[in-house]
Write an enzyme that holds these catalytic residues in place. Structure first.
Site, PDB file in Angstrom:
ATOM      1  N   ASP A  23       2.789 -43.124 -24.716  1.00  0.00           N
ATOM      2  CA  ASP A  23       2.590 -44.032 -23.578  1.00  0.00           C
ATOM      3  C   ASP A  23       2.871 -45.460 -24.029  1.00  0.00           C
ATOM      4  OD1 ASP A  23      -0.417 -45.338 -21.962  1.00  0.00           O
ATOM      5  OD2 ASP A  23       1.701 -45.522 -21.418  1.00  0.00           O
ATOM      6  N   ASP A  27      -0.850 -47.112 -19.494  1.00  0.00           N
ATOM      7  CA  ASP A  27      -1.536 -46.578 -18.303  1.00  0.00           C
ATOM      8  C   ASP A  27      -2.125 -45.191 -18.571  1.00  0.00           C
ATOM      9  OD1 ASP A  27       1.419 -45.382 -16.421  1.00  0.00           O
ATOM     10  OD2 ASP A  27       0.684 -44.984 -18.449  1.00  0.00           O
ATOM     11  N   ASP A  31       5.573 -41.885 -21.208  1.00  0.00           N
ATOM     12  CA  ASP A  31       6.677 -42.412 -20.402  1.00  0.00           C
ATOM     13  C   ASP A  31       7.980 -42.454 -21.209  1.00  0.00           C
ATOM     14  OD1 ASP A  31       4.613 -45.260 -20.696  1.00  0.00           O
ATOM     15  OD2 ASP A  31       6.276 -44.738 -22.042  1.00  0.00           O
ATOM     16  N   ASP A 100      15.121 -30.548 -17.690  1.00  0.00           N
ATOM     17  CA  ASP A 100      14.517 -29.341 -17.132  1.00  0.00           C
ATOM     18  C   ASP A 100      14.978 -29.215 -15.681  1.00  0.00           C
ATOM     19  OD1 ASP A 100      11.409 -28.145 -18.366  1.00  0.00           O
ATOM     20  OD2 ASP A 100      12.672 -27.158 -16.863  1.00  0.00           O
ATOM     21  N   ASP A 196      14.324 -23.608 -15.329  1.00  0.00           N
ATOM     22  CA  ASP A 196      12.974 -23.113 -15.069  1.00  0.00           C
ATOM     23  C   ASP A 196      12.995 -21.839 -14.231  1.00  0.00           C
ATOM     24  OD1 ASP A 196      10.037 -23.906 -15.110  1.00  0.00           O
ATOM     25  OD2 ASP A 196      10.337 -23.729 -12.960  1.00  0.00           O
ATOM     26  N   GLU A 238      14.978 -19.940 -18.652  1.00  0.00           N
ATOM     27  CA  GLU A 238      13.641 -19.362 -18.826  1.00  0.00           C
ATOM     28  C   GLU A 238      13.597 -18.112 -17.960  1.00  0.00           C
ATOM     29  OE1 GLU A 238      10.320 -20.923 -16.805  1.00  0.00           O
ATOM     30  OE2 GLU A 238       8.898 -20.333 -18.335  1.00  0.00           O
ATOM     31  N   HIS A 312       4.973 -25.820 -23.421  1.00  0.00           N
ATOM     32  CA  HIS A 312       3.927 -26.494 -22.629  1.00  0.00           C
ATOM     33  C   HIS A 312       3.107 -25.512 -21.783  1.00  0.00           C
ATOM     34  CE1 HIS A 312       7.220 -25.804 -19.958  1.00  0.00           C
ATOM     35  NE2 HIS A 312       6.432 -26.075 -18.930  1.00  0.00           N
ATOM     36  N   ASP A 313       3.567 -24.244 -21.751  1.00  0.00           N
ATOM     37  CA  ASP A 313       2.822 -23.222 -20.999  1.00  0.00           C
ATOM     38  C   ASP A 313       1.999 -22.319 -21.911  1.00  0.00           C
ATOM     39  OD1 ASP A 313       5.689 -22.583 -18.892  1.00  0.00           O
ATOM     40  OD2 ASP A 313       3.965 -23.895 -18.528  1.00  0.00           O
TER      41      ASP A 313
HETATM   42  O1  TEU Z   1       6.816 -21.394 -16.074  1.00  0.00           O
HETATM   43  C1  TEU Z   1       7.134 -20.129 -15.536  1.00  0.00           C
HETATM   44  C2  TEU Z   1       6.270 -19.127 -16.127  1.00  0.00           C
HETATM   45  O2  TEU Z   1       6.651 -18.127 -16.641  1.00  0.00           O
HETATM   46  C3  TEU Z   1       4.841 -19.471 -15.989  1.00  0.00           C
HETATM   47  O3  TEU Z   1       4.352 -18.597 -15.004  1.00  0.00           O
HETATM   48  C4  TEU Z   1       4.181 -19.282 -17.295  1.00  0.00           C
HETATM   49  O4  TEU Z   1       4.488 -18.004 -17.804  1.00  0.00           O
HETATM   50  C5  TEU Z   1       2.715 -19.393 -17.046  1.00  0.00           C
HETATM   51  O5  TEU Z   1       2.512 -20.706 -16.655  1.00  0.00           O
HETATM   52  C6  TEU Z   1       1.970 -19.030 -18.297  1.00  0.00           C
HETATM   53  O6  TEU Z   1       0.610 -19.089 -17.988  1.00  0.00           O
HETATM   54  C7  TEU Z   1       7.646 -22.422 -15.544  1.00  0.00           C
HETATM   55  C8  TEU Z   1       7.191 -23.723 -16.169  1.00  0.00           C
HETATM   56  O7  TEU Z   1       7.405 -23.656 -17.573  1.00  0.00           O
HETATM   57  C9  TEU Z   1       5.739 -23.913 -15.826  1.00  0.00           C
HETATM   58  O8  TEU Z   1       5.214 -25.073 -16.472  1.00  0.00           O
HETATM   59  C10 TEU Z   1       5.630 -24.063 -14.320  1.00  0.00           C
HETATM   60  O9  TEU Z   1       4.254 -24.122 -13.971  1.00  0.00           O
HETATM   61  C11 TEU Z   1       6.265 -22.878 -13.597  1.00  0.00           C
HETATM   62  O10 TEU Z   1       7.511 -22.475 -14.132  1.00  0.00           O
HETATM   63  C12 TEU Z   1       6.565 -23.298 -12.155  1.00  0.00           C
HETATM   64  O11 TEU Z   1       7.606 -24.249 -12.187  1.00  0.00           O
HETATM   65 CA    CA Z   2       2.771 -44.895 -19.483  1.00  0.00          CA
END
Ligand code: TEU
Ligand code: CA
Length: 537
Positions: A23, A27, A31, A100, A196, A238, A312-313
């Site tokens: 950041d 804030d 960013d 993405d 995605d 993905e 991130h998931d």
């Molecule tokens: O994730 C798709 C996906 O497979 C998710 O359902 C993931 O397996 C799940 O969040 C795991 O718990 C993509 C993105 O990476 C995710 O951040 C988004 O929330 C989702 O699509 C909708 O765009």
């Molecule tokens: Ca910021």
């Protein structure tokens, strides 16, 4: 003529989750200027490509995976000028940047949807999926995948949150609008996309076929022809719902529909089969090894794959597959067995300094819509708070979304403001400054691993041959081509182990404990990892 090696086959890709990386304006939200300020940190690691999670205009219901305007940068991240500067600086430093592409759905605040919901004869009506009655399809985030809208007394389809209505890819005019967006960004000079849930764009909802639907190849082919063909770019899809064989077919041949994919067969191994991610099951290393062996053999007849354990998931890799009590050793071990395989290596922000998962004491501390939904659903079913929290600690997406831990100053050096999501309390010890102050740190190990990968052809084209296949605690395999033979070894044990290595050990390329004596009868410490060059027997 030898098949030309595509640059992305051996490129190290680093995923940035922009909300949580750096950041710059105080804030509390990451960013673009913050990212630009850290490019040399990435370059020094050996990063070739940055994968930037969404920064488009968004209500942030799903942290940017709900897009309101694909052609504008959301002000919380900065301006289009900041974005162009980031692209230019990334290129100047000899790196590339992919964005993405989230086109299975938009935000319900996108102007297409605002129009579509107005009336049944609105020109944008068929950009989305409307039915008079809902079916029993469920949303990934819990509840029904159908939401009633009184304005036209109809239900719209949303596989994710109700603020993420699915686009109707059967509609040619919708598709043309998507291609314009894709070409806008490619013409701006980005180097490709992470696509995605792109396995969903061929869906046939009335036949309840969602992933890998009957029209998928046709959609991908048109997307390729209209946007990707002839450009020197990289695309990674993905595709959680695809079989290995289908994944191989999509990424193979002279003109693959996508260059590589994120395949998820290793991701579901620590959940009770058929019960979903929150139903926890202990990982069986034999199953884990078998999945990767299949990936290595099925995918690479002539397809191509990504190598990842985190994003991130997903939970943080150390907490999920390694051992936080052997944090540095197991971080390095996981990297060794993952990046020793054939495929394009992906690093998720923080993986390179051994960041771990988090345990917030109150559910209110969690921000992820998926976590908040499941907490309500499971506790409303009478499942005790403590049990639900165990699942959230293990699998919640916020584990990987806590702010990047740069140093031991306030907010881990991520922000001078109040972070949007609490920093992991362990930042005093686990942070980039500490890790980089130690040449035995995780960052320098990743750096060396990537240098070794890039200087040995066998990582690109070597056959994958399992070793100690039946061993429940060791993940080991050879990589072999006509000029070289390497043995990659990783211990998943918190005990010392004794292993026997056949053949002539020629040299050690890397290990996470150089005090270990290298010979054919090795006593190895917990979470030991090494790569050896092996001669003929
Ligand atoms: O994730 C798709 C996906 O497979 C998710 O359902 C993931 O397996 C799940 O969040 C795991 O718990 C993509 C993105 O990476 C995710 O951040 C988004 O929330 C989702 O699509 C909708 O765009
Ligand atoms: Ca910021």
């Amino acid at each position: 003529m030898e098949k030309e090696i595509k640059w992305w086959k051996n490129a190290v890709v680093y995923q940035i989750y922009p909300l949580s990386f750096m950041d710059a304006n105080g804030d509390g939200i990451g960013d673009l200027k913050g990212i630009t300020s850290k490019l040399s940190y990435l370059k020094n690691l050996g990063v070739d490509v940055i994968w930037l999670s969404p920064v488009y205009e968004s209500p942030m219901d799903d942290n940017g995976y709900d897009i309101k305007n694909y052609l504008e940068i959301d002000p919380i991240f900065g301006t289009m000028k900041d974005m162009k500067h980031l692209i230019e600086q990334t290129h100047q430093m000899g790196m590339r940047l992919i964005m993405d592409l989230v086109v299975n759905h938009t935000s319900d605040e996108h102007h297409w949807f605002l129009e579509s919901k107005k009336s049944k004869d609105n020109p944008y009506r068929d950009f989305y999926v409307w039915r008079d009655e809902p079916s029993d399809i469920g949303s990934v985030f819990g509840g029904s995948a159908w939401e009633y809208d009184a304005q036209t007394n109809s239900y719209y389809f949303h596989l994710f949150s109700k603020k993420q209505p699915d686009l109707n890819w059967d509609h040619p005019i919708l598709r043309k609008n998507i291609y314009k967006i894709v070409n806008f960004w490619l013409d701006m000079g980005i180097d490709g996309f992470r696509l995605d849930v792109i396995d969903l764009i061929g869906k046939d909802i009335d036949r309840k076929i969602l992933s890998d639907g009957p029209h998928l190849n046709q959609r991908l082919q048109e997307l390729y022809d209209e946007c990707f063909k002839g450009r020197d770019i990289m695309t990674v899809g993905e595709m959680p719902g695809l079989s290995l064989e289908r994944a191989a077919s999509i990424t193979s041949g002279e003109k693959p529909l996508l260059d590589m994919i994120f395949q998820f067969s290793h991701i579901s191994l620590d959940e009770v089969p058929g019960k979903g991610k929150w139903a926890l099951k202990k990982l069986d290393l034999i199953e884990f090894k078998n999945v990767f062996e299949r990936l290595q053999n099925v995918m690479y007849k002539d397809g191509w794959n990504s190598l990842f354990l985190a994003n991130h998931d997903q939970p943080r890799a150390i907490s999920r597959y390694g051992n936080v009590n052997f944090r540095v050793m197991s971080s390095k071990m996981l990297a060794t067995i993952l990046y020793g395989m054939q495929g394009t290596p992906y690093v998720y922000q923080g993986e390179e300094i051994g960041m771990t998962g988090v345990k917030f004491d109150h559910i209110e501390k969690y921000k992820d819509i998926e976590t908040k939904n499941i907490y309500q659903i499971l506790t409303n079913q009478g499942i005790p708070h403590e049990q639900v929290m165990e699942s959230i600690y293990a699998k919640g997406r916020d584990n990987s979304r806590t702010p990047f831990q740069w140093d031991d100053s306030k907010n881990a050096g991520f922000s001078k403001g109040n972070p949007w999501l609490d920093v992991n309390p362990n930042y005093k010890d686990i942070n980039a400054k500490n890790d980089l102050s130690n040449h035995q740190g995780v960052y320098f190990y990743f750096k060396k691993l990537f240098q070794i990968r890039k200087s040995h052809q066998v990582f690109l084209d070597g056959e994958f041959i399992p070793f100690m296949k039946e061993n429940k605690k060791i993940f080991a395999y050879y990589r072999k081509n006509e000029n070289d033979q390497l043995l990659i070894i990783g211990s998943f044990s918190e005990e010392k182990m004794h292993i026997e290595i056949p053949g002539k050990i020629i040299s050690l390329l890397i290990s996470n404990d150089d005090s270990v004596e290298i010979n054919n009868q090795m006593d190895i410490p917990p979470y030991y990892a090494c790569i050896l060059r092996i001669g003929e027997k």
